[in-house]
Motif scaffolding. Structure first.
Motif, PDB file in Angstrom:
ATOM      1  N   LYS A 158       8.370 -34.624 -39.958  1.00  0.00           N
ATOM      2  CA  LYS A 158       8.159 -33.437 -40.795  1.00  0.00           C
ATOM      3  C   LYS A 158       6.776 -33.473 -41.438  1.00  0.00           C
ATOM      4  O   LYS A 158       6.088 -32.453 -41.493  1.00  0.00           O
ATOM      5  N   ALA A 159       6.339 -34.652 -41.902  1.00  0.00           N
ATOM      6  CA  ALA A 159       5.012 -34.776 -42.500  1.00  0.00           C
ATOM      7  C   ALA A 159       3.923 -34.440 -41.484  1.00  0.00           C
ATOM      8  O   ALA A 159       2.940 -33.762 -41.812  1.00  0.00           O
ATOM      9  N   LEU A 160       4.089 -34.903 -40.257  1.00  0.00           N
ATOM     10  CA  LEU A 160       3.114 -34.588 -39.201  1.00  0.00           C
ATOM     11  C   LEU A 160       3.077 -33.089 -38.924  1.00  0.00           C
ATOM     12  O   LEU A 160       2.000 -32.502 -38.772  1.00  0.00           O
ATOM     13  N   LEU A 161       4.245 -32.474 -38.869  1.00  0.00           N
ATOM     14  CA  LEU A 161       4.307 -31.030 -38.616  1.00  0.00           C
ATOM     15  C   LEU A 161       3.655 -30.254 -39.756  1.00  0.00           C
ATOM     16  O   LEU A 161       2.965 -29.259 -39.523  1.00  0.00           O
ATOM     17  N   ASP A 162       3.867 -30.721 -40.986  1.00  0.00           N
ATOM     18  CA  ASP A 162       3.259 -30.062 -42.144  1.00  0.00           C
ATOM     19  C   ASP A 162       1.732 -30.127 -42.089  1.00  0.00           C
ATOM     20  O   ASP A 162       1.044 -29.259 -42.620  1.00  0.00           O
ATOM     21  N   GLU A 163       1.206 -31.174 -41.443  1.00  0.00           N
ATOM     22  CA  GLU A 163      -0.243 -31.332 -41.289  1.00  0.00           C
ATOM     23  C   GLU A 163      -0.775 -30.591 -40.057  1.00  0.00           C
ATOM     24  O   GLU A 163      -1.965 -30.626 -39.781  1.00  0.00           O
ATOM     25  N   VAL A 173       5.094 -40.696 -30.571  1.00  0.00           N
ATOM     26  CA  VAL A 173       5.701 -41.948 -31.024  1.00  0.00           C
ATOM     27  C   VAL A 173       4.712 -42.724 -31.894  1.00  0.00           C
ATOM     28  O   VAL A 173       5.064 -43.208 -32.974  1.00  0.00           O
ATOM     29  N   ALA A 174       3.472 -42.836 -31.441  1.00  0.00           N
ATOM     30  CA  ALA A 174       2.475 -43.612 -32.188  1.00  0.00           C
ATOM     31  C   ALA A 174       2.178 -42.993 -33.555  1.00  0.00           C
ATOM     32  O   ALA A 174       2.129 -43.694 -34.571  1.00  0.00           O
ATOM     33  N   LEU A 175       1.983 -41.674 -33.593  1.00  0.00           N
ATOM     34  CA  LEU A 175       1.706 -41.018 -34.872  1.00  0.00           C
ATOM     35  C   LEU A 175       2.897 -41.132 -35.816  1.00  0.00           C
ATOM     36  O   LEU A 175       2.731 -41.390 -37.012  1.00  0.00           O
TER      37      LEU A 175
END
Length: 88
Positions: A10-15, A21-23
């Protein structure tokens, strides 16, 4: 699935980033077994709406997370015992 993994996704999507997998692993707040990370990212890629469904029903996932962490500890103990037996 593990709520910590979905929080990272979710944090990655918000960014505005695409979860890999790595991120996802780099964003985890605590250690999580790699198969759980892979499963969560695969689940997201197969069904992007699954992240929204998970965020609505985290209670169910927490119970699964407890069982999984318990199983991981048991597996680690078993591996240690088997290694000790092989040394003798």
């Amino acid at each position: 699935m593990n709520s910590v993994v979905f929080d990272a996704i979710k944090a990655l999507l918000d960014e505005g980033k695409t979860p890999t997998v790595a991120l996802t692993k780099s964003r985890l707040a605590q250690p999580v077994p790699m198969p759980m990370i892979i499963a969560a990212v695969s689940q997201y890629k197969n069904n992007p709406d699954s992240i929204n469904n998970f965020m609505r029903n985290p209670q169910q996932s927490d119970n699964t997370e407890l069982k999984t962490s318990q199983l991981d500890r048991i597996e680690q103990k078993l591996d240690t015992l088997l290694a000790l037996l092989e040394q003798k």
